[in-house]
Design an enzyme around this catalytic site. Structure first.
Site, PDB file in Angstrom:
ATOM      1  N   ASP A 309       0.787  -1.163   0.019  1.00 33.37           N
ATOM      2  CA  ASP A 309      -0.051  -0.173   0.023  1.00 33.37           C
ATOM      3  C   ASP A 309       0.740   1.395  -0.070  1.00 33.37           C
ATOM      4  O   ASP A 309       1.962   1.294   0.484  1.00 33.37           O
ATOM      5  CB  ASP A 309      -0.869  -0.196   1.287  1.00 33.37           C
ATOM      6  CG  ASP A 309      -1.976   1.127   1.304  1.00 33.37           C
ATOM      7  OD1 ASP A 309      -2.531   1.363   0.476  1.00 33.37           O
ATOM      8  OD2 ASP A 309      -1.504   2.013   2.387  1.00 33.37           O
ATOM      9  N   GLU A 352       1.373  -0.401  -5.134  1.00 36.13           N
ATOM     10  CA  GLU A 352       0.049   0.421  -5.376  1.00 36.13           C
ATOM     11  C   GLU A 352       0.931   1.951  -5.562  1.00 36.13           C
ATOM     12  O   GLU A 352       1.165   2.359  -4.678  1.00 36.13           O
ATOM     13  CB  GLU A 352      -0.962   0.453  -4.258  1.00 36.13           C
ATOM     14  CG  GLU A 352      -2.039   1.373  -4.576  1.00 36.13           C
ATOM     15  CD  GLU A 352      -2.446   2.354  -3.425  1.00 36.13           C
ATOM     16  OE1 GLU A 352      -3.246   3.242  -3.794  1.00 36.13           O
ATOM     17  OE2 GLU A 352      -1.704   2.396  -2.314  1.00 36.13           O
TER      18      GLU A 352
END
Length: 645
Positions: A309, A352
């Site tokens: 993330d 990401e």
């Protein structure tokens, strides 16, 4: 896990060298020392004055079980006899200011159910896995040349019980996994399951990186869930957050009263966007904590991948009033990926990342960050902006649908239609579509058709498969009652057929990361907003023709160039009545015409459906068969008669 203690060399290594099994040193481990059963506690608190273990077993008395400082750099340890599993505990840390603070164990493998925050002594060994066949098959495949359709899921809001309570890991295994298999998904990507105090952080603000959240059950329960996924041929990807952590008092923040896991520099210590603290990725102890954590999930939970993330937040920080690249983060990510792939060469490490940082999915030895996948955020933003535009104005932003092919092969991309795009007032995918009720469904079917035929692996957030009308509500479950409505049932049927077609069609995934796998037929028809292209597999004759119409206009006898002078079948049309469409399909076998068109050898004339996608496949016949010879003769005859006319 068996504790490794009283090994001064190993403890010192944690401060200065790579120590990727630090979970064997730190935390609470059942042990036998000098013939006595008990628990060995070990923790890193470099600037603490004193440290003790507290819990129900000593009535939370910080003076009773004081820990010993075993390295100058701040490792503390203590063996407490006759303590058993399931006891709760914390560390009572006396700071340099004389204040006593209570902290959960950073390496605890289990924690109390929120809102309680203590760690729980638990030995997670002993689960009997049944997934050898899964890993045997996985080793025989190349992750890049296989179909990949990922179902992104928030564990707490996919489905709830009638009384509003949560399904456990084992109950979700019974409910969710057959559902995924029935929908032909290859992987599930679960939003973070590390222990976290606040439900609405969705797990992205964690306190217990080694503890699977107790909201849904025990570590063995989650192991069972993963095991069942593998039994059904479904890979498990976890969202993992090595960039920042929450600031709740019992967690990692100011662990010994001073910056420990976070940067000391106040300019970069605080993550002001999310109200969290940034991990100090230049500190060896923090790197060992995080990389050990990644390998821990791989080893003990048999995880198949991580979606890392907020990589952009790691790569860049604001220092001295301006954005700069964070070389600590760059070095950490390379070290992380090298460690992971040394353990499992087929593991999925997905970044990401919304930046244009180069070589994200290139190997570290080529100067890359070492991931093997990256979310294509640019594709997602461009395509959704195009789809939200009124159809009559789409011709003015035509390039948003073609631009992605200019960089599609610069990284190994996954196309994400993720949770971020269906929350916080952004609307659901269905409700983003302009027009009336019927047109919304037609355009969502079209979007999915384009999504599954565009180069790149696929990811869809839960609910999208049946056309969730409202945006994601994280405290409620999906609107399963929508299946009572015909158009949602049609959407669901279409999605299942589309993903099944994707999985069995090698041209749609075999050359996802090669220029050889895609060719435009017509990328420039902005006046009609029609796009056509070819997807190719390894075999020269393994091709599909894709035509997408992004307006409501129906076209009869529309010419589309095709690479071979032969027959074509329409194998999918999103406008079929069975999918909720108007029925403008091409039922009959299409005869190609020998006249070149769109720089192709021949062309076909087809019906183009409104807001529709049509997929054509060449008719394959055995070479030298009478049927094939007859068809060739028929094609030649048709071509000759047209020339005579």
């Amino acid at each position: 896990m068996r504790a490794i203690h009283c090994l001064e060399e190993r403890l010192e290594q944690f401060h200065t060298e790579k120590c990727y099994e630090s979970y064997q040193i730190f935390g609470a481990h059942l042990a036998v020392e000098n013939g006595v059963h008990g628990v060995r506690f070990t923790v890193w608190a470099p600037r603490a004055k004193n440290l003790s273990v507290v819990g129900d077993f000593n009535e939370w008395n910080e003076k009773q079980h004081r820990m010993q400082k075993v390295t100058e750099a701040g490792i503390w340890s203590l063996f407490i006899p006759q303590i058993e599993e399931k006891e709760i505990y914390k560390y009572a840390i006396e700071t340099i200011n004389g204040e006593v603070i209570l902290k959960a164990d950073p390496y605890a493998t289990y924690a109390e159910v929120r809102p309680n925050t203590a760690s729980v002594i638990l030995d997670i060994e002993g689960y009997e896995w049944n997934d050898k066949n899964w890993f045997r098959k996985k080793k025989k495949k190349s992750v890049y040349k296989e179909a990949m359709a990922i179902y992104e899921l928030h564990f707490g809001s996919w489905k709830k019980k009638e009384d509003g309570s949560l399904y456990s890991y084992r109950e979700m295994a019974e409910e969710l996994i057959p559902y995924m298999a029935n929908h032909h998904f290859t992987h599930i990507e679960i939003m973070p399951l590390v222990e976290h105090p606040y439900d609405r952080s969705w797990g992205y603000q964690g306190t217990g990186y080694y503890a699977v959240t107790s909201r849904f059950g025990t570590p063995h329960d989650f192991m069972y869930f993963v095991d069942e996924c593998h039994k059904y041929g479904i890979g498990v990807i976890l969202d993992w957050v090595p960039g920042h952590f929450c600031k709740d008092a019992h967690g990692l923040y100011l662990f010994d009263g001073t910056p420990t896991y976070e940067y000391r520099d106040l300019d970069v210590q605080e993550n002001r966007v999310w109200g969290t603290a940034n991990f100090d990725l230049g500190k060896r102890e923090v790197r060992n904590f995080l990389i050990s954590n990644a390998l821990f999930w791989m080893k003990y939970y048999h995880i198949d991948g991580f979606r890392v993330d907020a990589v952009a937040n790691m790569l860049y920080w604001e220092k001295e009033g301006k954005a700069q690249s964070n070389e600590y983060a760059v070095s950490f990510l390379r070290e992380l990926n090298e460690a992971v792939f040394a353990e499992d060469g087929e593991f999925l490490m997905t970044a990401e990342d919304s930046t244009a940082w180069p070589l994200v999915t290139a190997p570290t030895y080529e100067g890359g960050l070492g991931f093997n996948y990256k979310w294509n955020m640019g594709w997602m933003n461009d395509v959704l902006k195009y789809m939200e535009c009124a159809p009559e104005y789409r011709k003015y932003i035509h390039e948003k649908m073609t631009f992605s092919l200019l960089y599609a092969y610069s990284e190994n991309f996954i196309l994400p239609l993720s949770h971020d795009e269906v929350v916080h007032g952004k609307k659901s995918l269905l409700n983003k579509m302009p027009g009336n009720y019927w047109e919304k469904f037609a355009q969502l079917r079209l979007l999915y058709g384009y999504f599954f035929t565009h180069p790149g692996k696929k990811l869809l957030f839960m609910g999208g498969e049946f056309g969730q009308f409202d945006e994601w509500k994280d405290l409620e479950d999906l609107d399963w009652n929508l299946h009572e409505f015909e158009m949602h049932r049609h959407m669901h049927d279409y999605f299942k057929e589309l993903i099944a077609l994707y999985k069995r069609s090698k041209p749609l995934w075999q050359l996802d990361y090669s220029h050889e796998g895609f060719q435009w037929i017509d990328a420039d028809n902005k006046e009609q907003s029609i796009f056509s292209f070819i997807r190719k597999g390894d075999r020269e004759d393994d091709v599909l023709i894709v035509i997408c119409n992004f307006t409501s206009i129906v076209y009869e006898k529309y010419k589309v160039g095709v690479p071979e002078f032969q027959y074509y079948n329409e194998i999918l049309n999103s406008d079929a009545i069975a999918y909720g469409g108007s029925g403008r399909i091409n039922k009959k076998r299409l005869k190609s015409i020998s006249q070149p068109y769109h720089n192709q050898t021949a062309h076909v004339e087809i019906t183009i459906p409104p807001f529709g996608v049509s997929i054509l496949r060449p008719v394959k016949m055995r070479k030298g068969s009478k049927k094939q010879d007859g068809k060739k003769a028929e094609l030649r005859s048709n071509a000759t008669s047209r020339r005579k006319r």
